[in-house]
Design a protein around this motif. Structure first.
Motif, PDB file in Angstrom:
ATOM      1  N   PHE B  79       9.947  -4.747   4.733  1.00  0.00           N
ATOM      2  CA  PHE B  79      11.188  -5.427   4.559  1.00  0.00           C
ATOM      3  C   PHE B  79      12.245  -4.870   5.547  1.00  0.00           C
ATOM      4  O   PHE B  79      12.306  -3.750   5.529  1.00  0.00           O
ATOM      5  CB  PHE B  79      11.701  -5.566   3.313  1.00  0.00           C
ATOM      6  N   GLN B  80      13.171  -5.694   5.897  1.00  0.00           N
ATOM      7  CA  GLN B  80      14.273  -5.129   6.749  1.00  0.00           C
ATOM      8  C   GLN B  80      14.888  -3.969   6.220  1.00  0.00           C
ATOM      9  O   GLN B  80      15.272  -3.055   6.716  1.00  0.00           O
ATOM     10  CB  GLN B  80      15.121  -6.656   7.115  1.00  0.00           C
ATOM     11  N   HIS B  81      15.345  -4.258   5.008  1.00  0.00           N
ATOM     12  CA  HIS B  81      16.113  -3.067   4.182  1.00  0.00           C
ATOM     13  C   HIS B  81      15.160  -2.145   3.391  1.00  0.00           C
ATOM     14  O   HIS B  81      15.764  -1.830   2.197  1.00  0.00           O
ATOM     15  CB  HIS B  81      17.302  -3.693   3.418  1.00  0.00           C
ATOM     16  N   TYR B  82      13.959  -2.433   3.373  1.00  0.00           N
ATOM     17  CA  TYR B  82      12.885  -1.431   3.048  1.00  0.00           C
ATOM     18  C   TYR B  82      12.516  -1.843   1.438  1.00  0.00           C
ATOM     19  O   TYR B  82      11.306  -1.921   1.142  1.00  0.00           O
ATOM     20  CB  TYR B  82      13.056  -0.203   2.820  1.00  0.00           C
ATOM     21  N   ALA B  83      13.599  -2.405   0.682  1.00  0.00           N
ATOM     22  CA  ALA B  83      13.306  -2.854  -0.780  1.00  0.00           C
ATOM     23  C   ALA B  83      12.506  -1.789  -1.509  1.00  0.00           C
ATOM     24  O   ALA B  83      11.536  -2.257  -2.061  1.00  0.00           O
ATOM     25  CB  ALA B  83      12.773  -4.266  -0.820  1.00  0.00           C
ATOM     26  N   LEU B  84      12.781  -0.486  -1.229  1.00  0.00           N
ATOM     27  CA  LEU B  84      11.942   0.423  -2.160  1.00  0.00           C
ATOM     28  C   LEU B  84      12.518   0.413  -3.435  1.00  0.00           C
ATOM     29  O   LEU B  84      13.622   0.034  -3.799  1.00  0.00           O
ATOM     30  CB  LEU B  84      12.219   1.745  -1.398  1.00  0.00           C
ATOM     31  N   PHE B  85      11.594   0.842  -4.569  1.00  0.00           N
ATOM     32  CA  PHE B  85      11.994   0.882  -6.074  1.00  0.00           C
ATOM     33  C   PHE B  85      12.811   1.832  -6.318  1.00  0.00           C
ATOM     34  O   PHE B  85      12.253   2.965  -6.344  1.00  0.00           O
ATOM     35  CB  PHE B  85      10.693   0.795  -6.797  1.00  0.00           C
ATOM     36  N   PRO B  86      14.025   1.606  -6.516  1.00  0.00           N
ATOM     37  CA  PRO B  86      15.076   2.820  -6.884  1.00  0.00           C
ATOM     38  C   PRO B  86      14.513   3.770  -7.771  1.00  0.00           C
ATOM     39  O   PRO B  86      14.911   4.723  -7.661  1.00  0.00           O
ATOM     40  CB  PRO B  86      16.318   2.280  -6.959  1.00  0.00           C
ATOM     41  N   HIS B  87      13.944   3.284  -8.927  1.00  0.00           N
ATOM     42  CA  HIS B  87      13.573   4.259 -10.153  1.00  0.00           C
ATOM     43  C   HIS B  87      12.128   4.879  -9.993  1.00  0.00           C
ATOM     44  O   HIS B  87      11.703   5.421 -11.020  1.00  0.00           O
ATOM     45  CB  HIS B  87      13.445   3.480 -11.285  1.00  0.00           C
ATOM     46  N   MET B  88      11.707   4.555  -8.866  1.00  0.00           N
ATOM     47  CA  MET B  88      10.341   5.308  -8.770  1.00  0.00           C
ATOM     48  C   MET B  88      10.470   6.262  -7.425  1.00  0.00           C
ATOM     49  O   MET B  88      11.051   6.052  -6.337  1.00  0.00           O
ATOM     50  CB  MET B  88       9.137   4.320  -8.145  1.00  0.00           C
ATOM     51  N   THR B  89       9.497   7.226  -7.457  1.00  0.00           N
ATOM     52  CA  THR B  89       9.187   8.188  -6.481  1.00  0.00           C
ATOM     53  C   THR B  89       8.521   7.779  -5.389  1.00  0.00           C
ATOM     54  O   THR B  89       8.175   6.571  -5.509  1.00  0.00           O
ATOM     55  CB  THR B  89       8.529   9.534  -6.756  1.00  0.00           C
ATOM     56  N   VAL B  90       8.408   8.287  -4.157  1.00  0.00           N
ATOM     57  CA  VAL B  90       7.991   7.999  -3.173  1.00  0.00           C
ATOM     58  C   VAL B  90       6.466   7.780  -3.607  1.00  0.00           C
ATOM     59  O   VAL B  90       5.867   6.741  -3.126  1.00  0.00           O
ATOM     60  CB  VAL B  90       8.019   9.302  -2.026  1.00  0.00           C
ATOM     61  N   LEU B 124       7.660  15.134   0.869  1.00  0.00           N
ATOM     62  CA  LEU B 124       8.690  14.142   0.134  1.00  0.00           C
ATOM     63  C   LEU B 124       8.100  13.462  -1.020  1.00  0.00           C
ATOM     64  O   LEU B 124       9.081  12.613  -1.482  1.00  0.00           O
ATOM     65  CB  LEU B 124       9.328  13.396   1.022  1.00  0.00           C
ATOM     66  N   VAL B 125       6.909  13.691  -1.184  1.00  0.00           N
ATOM     67  CA  VAL B 125       6.339  12.442  -2.165  1.00  0.00           C
ATOM     68  C   VAL B 125       6.975  12.550  -3.396  1.00  0.00           C
ATOM     69  O   VAL B 125       6.964  11.253  -4.372  1.00  0.00           O
ATOM     70  CB  VAL B 125       4.727  12.594  -2.630  1.00  0.00           C
ATOM     71  N   GLY B 135      15.654   7.111   8.084  1.00  0.00           N
ATOM     72  CA  GLY B 135      14.382   7.090   8.584  1.00  0.00           C
ATOM     73  C   GLY B 135      13.304   7.343   7.774  1.00  0.00           C
ATOM     74  O   GLY B 135      12.342   6.692   7.724  1.00  0.00           O
ATOM     75  N   GLN B 136      13.632   8.077   6.636  1.00  0.00           N
ATOM     76  CA  GLN B 136      12.556   8.674   5.750  1.00  0.00           C
ATOM     77  C   GLN B 136      12.194   7.304   5.104  1.00  0.00           C
ATOM     78  O   GLN B 136      10.997   7.032   4.656  1.00  0.00           O
ATOM     79  CB  GLN B 136      13.010   9.744   4.922  1.00  0.00           C
ATOM     80  N   GLN B 137      13.329   6.646   4.445  1.00  0.00           N
ATOM     81  CA  GLN B 137      13.200   5.480   3.653  1.00  0.00           C
ATOM     82  C   GLN B 137      12.331   4.512   4.275  1.00  0.00           C
ATOM     83  O   GLN B 137      11.337   3.694   3.681  1.00  0.00           O
ATOM     84  CB  GLN B 137      14.311   4.799   3.144  1.00  0.00           C
ATOM     85  N   GLN B 138      12.552   4.119   5.770  1.00  0.00           N
ATOM     86  CA  GLN B 138      11.604   3.256   6.484  1.00  0.00           C
ATOM     87  C   GLN B 138      10.452   3.784   6.537  1.00  0.00           C
ATOM     88  O   GLN B 138       9.520   2.888   6.354  1.00  0.00           O
ATOM     89  CB  GLN B 138      12.345   3.474   7.788  1.00  0.00           C
ATOM     90  N   ARG B 139       9.843   5.146   6.424  1.00  0.00           N
ATOM     91  CA  ARG B 139       8.665   5.568   6.604  1.00  0.00           C
ATOM     92  C   ARG B 139       7.924   5.283   5.277  1.00  0.00           C
ATOM     93  O   ARG B 139       6.615   4.576   5.371  1.00  0.00           O
ATOM     94  CB  ARG B 139       8.487   7.002   6.708  1.00  0.00           C
ATOM     95  N   VAL B 140       8.568   5.425   4.352  1.00  0.00           N
ATOM     96  CA  VAL B 140       8.109   4.901   2.888  1.00  0.00           C
ATOM     97  C   VAL B 140       7.801   3.675   2.795  1.00  0.00           C
ATOM     98  O   VAL B 140       6.743   3.253   2.416  1.00  0.00           O
ATOM     99  CB  VAL B 140       9.059   5.389   1.708  1.00  0.00           C
ATOM    100  N   ALA B 141       8.574   2.639   3.266  1.00  0.00           N
ATOM    101  CA  ALA B 141       8.500   1.123   3.450  1.00  0.00           C
ATOM    102  C   ALA B 141       7.035   0.848   3.850  1.00  0.00           C
ATOM    103  O   ALA B 141       6.348   0.046   3.550  1.00  0.00           O
ATOM    104  CB  ALA B 141       9.382   0.511   4.029  1.00  0.00           C
ATOM    105  N   ILE B 142       6.847   1.571   5.013  1.00  0.00           N
ATOM    106  CA  ILE B 142       5.555   1.327   5.759  1.00  0.00           C
ATOM    107  C   ILE B 142       4.581   2.092   5.139  1.00  0.00           C
ATOM    108  O   ILE B 142       3.162   1.349   4.951  1.00  0.00           O
ATOM    109  CB  ILE B 142       5.717   1.940   7.323  1.00  0.00           C
ATOM    110  N   ALA B 143       4.585   3.274   4.805  1.00  0.00           N
ATOM    111  CA  ALA B 143       3.555   3.908   3.744  1.00  0.00           C
ATOM    112  C   ALA B 143       3.053   2.975   2.817  1.00  0.00           C
ATOM    113  O   ALA B 143       1.670   2.482   2.545  1.00  0.00           O
ATOM    114  CB  ALA B 143       3.820   5.435   3.276  1.00  0.00           C
ATOM    115  N   ARG B 144       4.023   2.459   1.955  1.00  0.00           N
ATOM    116  CA  ARG B 144       3.719   1.573   0.766  1.00  0.00           C
ATOM    117  C   ARG B 144       2.959   0.340   1.126  1.00  0.00           C
ATOM    118  O   ARG B 144       2.009   0.136   0.500  1.00  0.00           O
ATOM    119  CB  ARG B 144       4.956   1.071   0.137  1.00  0.00           C
TER     120      ARG B 144
END
Lengths: 284, 323
Positions: B79-90, B124-125, B135-144
């Motif tokens: 997603f453009q703004h990553y949409a990482l789940f804030p309540h979960m770790t990497v 960073l897991v 940049g790190q959040q962006q990488r998490v989005a790709i890893a996910r």
């Protein structure tokens, strides 16, 4: 910088200490006093008021109050979450209407609303008459002056306190998280369980505390819908201060109940706090 | 292989995507490029399943996806703004998709390790998204997304929120990642340089319509429309005596001393010195337009603002783009 921000909260700080902390301290002080036959305070330190509390009658009422308050909170939560969810997910028109309908009861005097329930529930009331006319029952049911009536009245009175914070939490949640969950293979129900519910936890916590604390302090609903048999701690406290003129006992009951509520809220908060909250607060 | 057949999208009576047919080959890096509002994100969201095409069909390896819910499609979106789940770790963010697929715990663990190693997130897991840089959040989005080993990875302006230097670094990382994974990337961006650098093929979109599909080289060398010619790279548009339009890249224009020796003439308005090249901005005589002439570093001739010069070019560098 720090000094300036301190000045900003000074009025609130003064207000709270003058009208909350000082009265609370007075109540705590009175709870350790005694009274004479006329109800005058005798300034002599003793535990008499607290000893009175450990009577079967009062312990029973204490327990009933906790059960009723917890039950009210649970029912409010179960009814409010779907409603708040539905309103938050509707179009802007429906949202305005939904929120208006939730808040409209506040426009009408609270006593009038509660007496309206008496008209509905009493033996010759609207509900009984209707059921009799329909032939579903052969004699009127006793609905008024029962614990059920009190519970219903409490839920009815406090449900907006639950709906509004939950609505705000759902409304503010980043909807893209649900798209992400769906993209990663989550069905709508699993996305709700794993994303929506944890993300709206703050609304649930706020609503639950608001409803719980308000219920424990409410004596009007119990008076009007519960009659003499279903007293709550707040009714006893009110009687001790205004009728029986036993201020030390009323004060002791207040202190006991404030402490009980604080402990319960503390435990509840701790149960609702997850690791990420502790990380955010810098506690890990 | 993804195939879009006459896919069309209307919103409230407006056509957002005109009938589009497109074949995306397995392992290809395909970019949808266009200005904002051109329909590129809508196309990506239709492939992901968040938008339903008004008509047309989308297939993945021959299987019809058109009416499948997003959670039943074997592809993932960054997603453009990553949409990482804030309540979960990497770790939990990356595990989410795998848990939803009811994968065994050991397999989940090895998939996470693999994904974080590829995206350099291993230390960073146990962090939460709010503890990470952009940049790190962006990488998490790709890893996910890649932990699911999807057949296709969709990326919606994944670098749009990052600053320039970070963008440049992550662009080359993305390209390497795509090569080593060997999966299809469908990438959306409005940045033509990014598109040129990353893509095997580019689809140029404008107002919901395809302007051109081609390799970066084809798009740059032989744009087929006026829009493509001006949107990708700098270009100079001339019109012939017959009223036909043609484009000539700045580096194909030749500046000549004598005004009457070129095909056109003009007055130097400005000179930009950019190191490896310098540019002359020239106001063309008798035409209300300026052209840019790029001179490479070997050009040591002195040019002055206000000088009247000739503009020349080789006829084979004229690219006809209609009238």
């Amino acid at each position: 910088m720090k000094k300036k921000s301190g000045l900003v909260v000074l009025p609130v700080f003064l207000w709270l200490s003058l009208f909350l902390v000082v009265p609370m301290l007075i109540v705590v002080g009175i709870s350790f006093l005694r009274r004479d036959e006329l109800g005058n305070l005798i300034y002599q330190f003793n535990w008499e008021a607290y000893a009175t509390f450990f009577d079967k009658l009062y312990l029973g009422i204490y327990w009933d109050t906790i059960v009723l308050s917890v039950l009210t909170t649970l029912i409010c939560l179960l009814l409010s979450y779907p409603l708040a969810y539905y309103i938050a997910r509707s179009g802007p028109r429906m949202q305005t209407w939904g929120l208006a309908l939730v808040t409209i009861p506040f426009w009408i005097n609270f006593l009038i609303r509660t007496y309206a329930w008496v008209l509905l529930l009493r033996t010759q009331g609207i509900v009984n008459n209707l059921l009799l006319d329909l032939g579903w029952i052969t004699e009127p049911m006793q609905m008024l002056y029962t614990k059920g009536a009190v519970l219903m009245g409490m839920v009815y009175t406090f449900i907006p306190f639950m709906v509004l914070p939950i609505y705000v939490a759902i409304e503010q949640m980043d909807k893209r998280l649900l798209e992400a969950a769906s993209d990663l293979g989550a069905s709508p129900s699993r996305a709700f369980w794993h994303i929506t519910l944890p993300q709206t936890k703050s609304g649930i916590t706020t609503g639950a505390i608001l409803v719980y604390v308000s219920t424990t302090g409410m004596f009007v609903v119990t008076d009007i819908l519960g009659g003499a048999k279903s007293s709550m701690i707040s009714n006893i406290i009110q009687t001790q201060f205004l009728g029986a003129r036993n201020w030390p006992f009323g004060a002791a009951l207040s202190v006991i109940f404030v402490i009980t509520s604080l402990v319960l809220i503390f435990l509840f908060n701790r149960a609702m706090t997850t690791r990420v909250d502790r990380v955010k607060e810098g506690r890990i | 292989m993804i195939e879009l057949v006459n896919v069309e999208k209307h919103f409230a009576g407006q056509t957002v995507v005109h009938p589009l047919s497109l074949r995306i080959e397995a392992g290809e890096f395909l970019t949808l490029l266009g200005p904002s509002g051109c329909g590129k994100t809508t196309i990506l969201r239709m492939i992901a399943g968040f938008e339903q095409p008004t008509s047309g069909q989308i297939t993945l390896d021959g299987a019809d996806l058109t009416n499948l819910a997003p959670n039943r499609r074997d592809l993932n979106l960054v997603f453009q703004h990553y949409a990482l789940f804030p309540h979960m770790t990497v770790r939990d963010n990356i595990a989410f998709g795998l848990k939803m697929k009811k994968m065994a715990a050991a397999e989940i663990r090895s998939r996470i390790d693999e994904a974080v190693a590829m995206t350099q997130l291993t230390p960073l897991v146990d962090r939460y998204p709010h503890q990470l840089s952009g940049g790190q959040q962006q990488r998490v989005a790709i890893a996910r997304a890649i932990a699911n080993k999807p057949k296709v990875l969709l990326l919606d302006e994944p670098l749009g929120a990052l600053d320039l230097q970070l963008r440049k670094n992550l662009q080359s990382e993305l390209k390497q990642l795509q090569r080593s994974l060997g999966i299809t990337f469908v990438y959306v961006t409005h940045d033509q340089e990014e598109a040129m650098m990353l893509s095997d093929r580019i689809v140029i979109l404008n107002n919901g319509q395809v302007e051109q599909i081609g390799t970066p080289r084809e798009i740059y060398r032989s744009p087929s429309t006026l829009f493509t010619a001006t949107f990708v790279g700098e270009n100079n548009i001339f019109s012939s005596a017959q009223g036909e339009l043609f484009a000539i890249r700045p580096e194909k224009l030749i500046a000549v001393r004598e005004a009457n020796e070129g095909k056109r003439s003009g007055v130097i308005q400005d000179i930009h010195y950019l190191g490896s090249v310098h540019q002359l901005i020239v106001q063309v005589d008798q035409e209300p337009m300026t052209v840019t002439i790029a001179l490479d570093f070997t050009d040591e001739r002195p040019w002055n603002i206000g000088e009247h010069i000739g503009i020349d070019w080789d006829l084979r560098h004229e690219v006809m783009i209609g009238s």
